[in-house]
Design a protein around this motif. Structure first.
Motif, PDB file in Angstrom:
ATOM      1  N   UNK A  15       0.849  -1.195   0.000  1.00 29.29           N
ATOM      2  CA  UNK A  15       0.000   0.000   0.000  1.00 29.29           C
ATOM      3  C   UNK A  15       0.879   1.237   0.000  1.00 29.29           C
ATOM      4  N   UNK A  16       0.587   2.162  -0.925  1.00 24.42           N
ATOM      5  CA  UNK A  16       1.354   3.386  -1.044  1.00 24.42           C
ATOM      6  C   UNK A  16       0.395   4.572  -1.017  1.00 24.42           C
ATOM      7  N   UNK A  17       0.912   5.685  -0.521  1.00 24.99           N
ATOM      8  CA  UNK A  17       0.087   6.872  -0.342  1.00 24.99           C
ATOM      9  C   UNK A  17       0.439   7.936  -1.381  1.00 24.99           C
ATOM     10  N   UNK A  18      -0.599   8.466  -2.022  1.00 24.94           N
ATOM     11  CA  UNK A  18      -0.461   9.541  -2.998  1.00 24.94           C
ATOM     12  C   UNK A  18      -1.298  10.716  -2.508  1.00 24.94           C
ATOM     13  N   UNK A  75       1.921  20.051  -1.332  1.00 21.22           N
ATOM     14  CA  UNK A  75       1.387  18.794  -0.795  1.00 21.22           C
ATOM     15  C   UNK A  75       2.506  17.997  -0.132  1.00 21.22           C
ATOM     16  N   UNK A  76       3.695  18.019  -0.747  1.00 23.52           N
ATOM     17  CA  UNK A  76       4.848  17.315  -0.181  1.00 23.52           C
ATOM     18  C   UNK A  76       5.264  17.936   1.149  1.00 23.52           C
ATOM     19  N   UNK A  77       5.260  19.262   1.219  1.00 26.39           N
ATOM     20  CA  UNK A  77       5.610  19.938   2.486  1.00 26.39           C
ATOM     21  C   UNK A  77       4.586  19.632   3.572  1.00 26.39           C
ATOM     22  N   UNK A  78       3.317  19.587   3.205  1.00 28.87           N
ATOM     23  CA  UNK A  78       2.255  19.372   4.188  1.00 28.87           C
ATOM     24  C   UNK A  78       2.165  17.920   4.645  1.00 28.87           C
ATOM     25  N   UNK A  79       2.533  16.987   3.763  1.00 27.11           N
ATOM     26  CA  UNK A  79       2.387  15.568   4.084  1.00 27.11           C
ATOM     27  C   UNK A  79       3.613  14.802   3.578  1.00 27.11           C
ATOM     28  N   UNK A  80       4.791  15.044   4.207  1.00 27.76           N
ATOM     29  CA  UNK A  80       6.056  14.495   3.694  1.00 27.76           C
ATOM     30  C   UNK A  80       6.169  12.976   3.746  1.00 27.76           C
ATOM     31  N   UNK A  81       5.324  12.304   4.512  1.00 29.03           N
ATOM     32  CA  UNK A  81       5.436  10.856   4.621  1.00 29.03           C
ATOM     33  C   UNK A  81       4.779  10.097   3.472  1.00 29.03           C
ATOM     34  N   UNK A  82       4.185  10.793   2.516  1.00 26.85           N
ATOM     35  CA  UNK A  82       3.563  10.131   1.364  1.00 26.85           C
ATOM     36  C   UNK A  82       4.623   9.572   0.418  1.00 26.85           C
ATOM     37  N   UNK A 108       5.754  14.360  -7.995  1.00 26.42           N
ATOM     38  CA  UNK A 108       7.032  14.284  -7.279  1.00 26.42           C
ATOM     39  C   UNK A 108       7.072  13.005  -6.453  1.00 26.42           C
ATOM     40  N   UNK A 109       8.286  12.501  -6.216  1.00 22.01           N
ATOM     41  CA  UNK A 109       8.451  11.387  -5.283  1.00 22.01           C
ATOM     42  C   UNK A 109       9.583  11.720  -4.317  1.00 22.01           C
ATOM     43  N   UNK A 110       9.765  10.930  -3.261  1.00 20.38           N
ATOM     44  CA  UNK A 110      10.789  11.246  -2.257  1.00 20.38           C
ATOM     45  C   UNK A 110      12.222  11.269  -2.787  1.00 20.38           C
ATOM     46  N   UNK A 111      12.505  10.582  -3.882  1.00 24.89           N
ATOM     47  CA  UNK A 111      13.869  10.532  -4.412  1.00 24.89           C
ATOM     48  C   UNK A 111      14.257  11.800  -5.174  1.00 24.89           C
ATOM     49  N   UNK A 112      13.276  12.671  -5.422  1.00 24.49           N
ATOM     50  CA  UNK A 112      13.542  13.872  -6.206  1.00 24.49           C
ATOM     51  C   UNK A 112      13.145  13.732  -7.665  1.00 24.49           C
ATOM     52  N   UNK A 113      12.669  12.556  -8.033  1.00 25.04           N
ATOM     53  CA  UNK A 113      12.202  12.339  -9.409  1.00 25.04           C
ATOM     54  C   UNK A 113      10.980  13.218  -9.660  1.00 25.04           C
ATOM     55  N   UNK A 114      10.857  13.711 -10.874  1.00 28.12           N
ATOM     56  CA  UNK A 114       9.711  14.528 -11.251  1.00 28.12           C
ATOM     57  C   UNK A 114       9.136  14.013 -12.559  1.00 28.12           C
ATOM     58  N   UNK A 115       7.820  13.914 -12.590  1.00 29.77           N
ATOM     59  CA  UNK A 115       7.114  13.563 -13.814  1.00 29.77           C
ATOM     60  C   UNK A 115       6.209  14.726 -14.173  1.00 29.77           C
ATOM     61  N   UNK A 116       6.088  14.997 -15.461  1.00 27.15           N
ATOM     62  CA  UNK A 116       5.243  16.105 -15.875  1.00 27.15           C
ATOM     63  C   UNK A 116       4.645  15.806 -17.236  1.00 27.15           C
ATOM     64  N   UNK A 117       3.432  16.298 -17.435  1.00 21.61           N
ATOM     65  CA  UNK A 117       2.742  16.118 -18.708  1.00 21.61           C
ATOM     66  C   UNK A 117       1.641  17.168 -18.796  1.00 21.61           C
TER      67      UNK A 117
END
Length: 189
Positions: A15-18, A75-82, A108-117
């Motif tokens: 289970x993963x959180x988005x 969203x990452x700043x508000x909920x960093x454990x996602x 965004x993901x925790x590793x710093x990877x970014x996806x965009x479209x």
């Protein structure tokens, strides 16, 4: 021959959180659908109201992309454990004498990877464009022209203008799926 005991399919998945940087149900559902279609893990997708730090109705590619990035970042700043953070921002732009609508997606993901479209772009009717140029948001202009209520949390301009053939959920979902490519093919990005 003894067979191993079957486990519940959901128990086999991680289970993963988005976190989506919006409470808009269409943005949340399109994100959930895209993640579930590309990955075998189970995703819990939650919306969170965050500030995009751009105008309520972004104009142009840069402002719209910036709004999407800011939503994911906040969203990452508000909920960093996602595990992932998603920003979806709808915008408009001028193409000659006409106005177009589209949305940018940033993941965004925790590793710093970014996806965009970016979604497909559609030309807006003059009646809607005129209201937007006077300061109205696209959703509000849709509601006024088509005598609806809160269309931006439903089928939106794309759904209204295509008579439901292209609904807003699918419209966003396709772009979220495209933004996930760097996470599906990490070795290439």
């Amino acid at each position: 021959m003894a067979f191993p005991k079957r486990r519940n399919y959901q128990e086999q998945k991680k289970q993963r959180l988005v976190i989506v940087g919006s409470k808009n149900p269409v943005k949340i559902r399109s994100t959930e659908n895209a993640f579930q279609s590309l990955f075998e893990d189970y995703f819990l997708v939650e919306g969170l109201n965050v500030d995009s730090s751009v105008n309520d109705q972004p104009h142009g590619e840069v402002e719209t992309y910036t709004g999407a990035y800011n939503r994911a970042f906040e969203a990452k700043k508000a909920f960093p454990e996602a595990d992932f953070w998603v920003g979806i921002e709808g915008g408009v732009d001028e193409v000659g004498e006409q106005m177009v609508a589209f949305a940018w997606i940033v993941i965004l993901d925790p590793s710093g990877q970014i996806g965009k479209a970016k979604t497909a772009t559609l030309f807006l009717p003059d009646a809607i464009s005129s209201l937007i140029r006077k300061g109205m948001e696209l959703g509000e202009a849709d509601d006024r022209v088509f005598q609806r209520t809160n269309s931006k949390q439903g089928n939106g301009a794309v759904g209204i203008l295509t008579n439901g053939v292209v609904n807003r959920l699918e419209y966003y979902q396709q772009a979220v799926t495209l933004a996930l490519i760097p996470f599906v093919h990490k070795k290439l990005y």
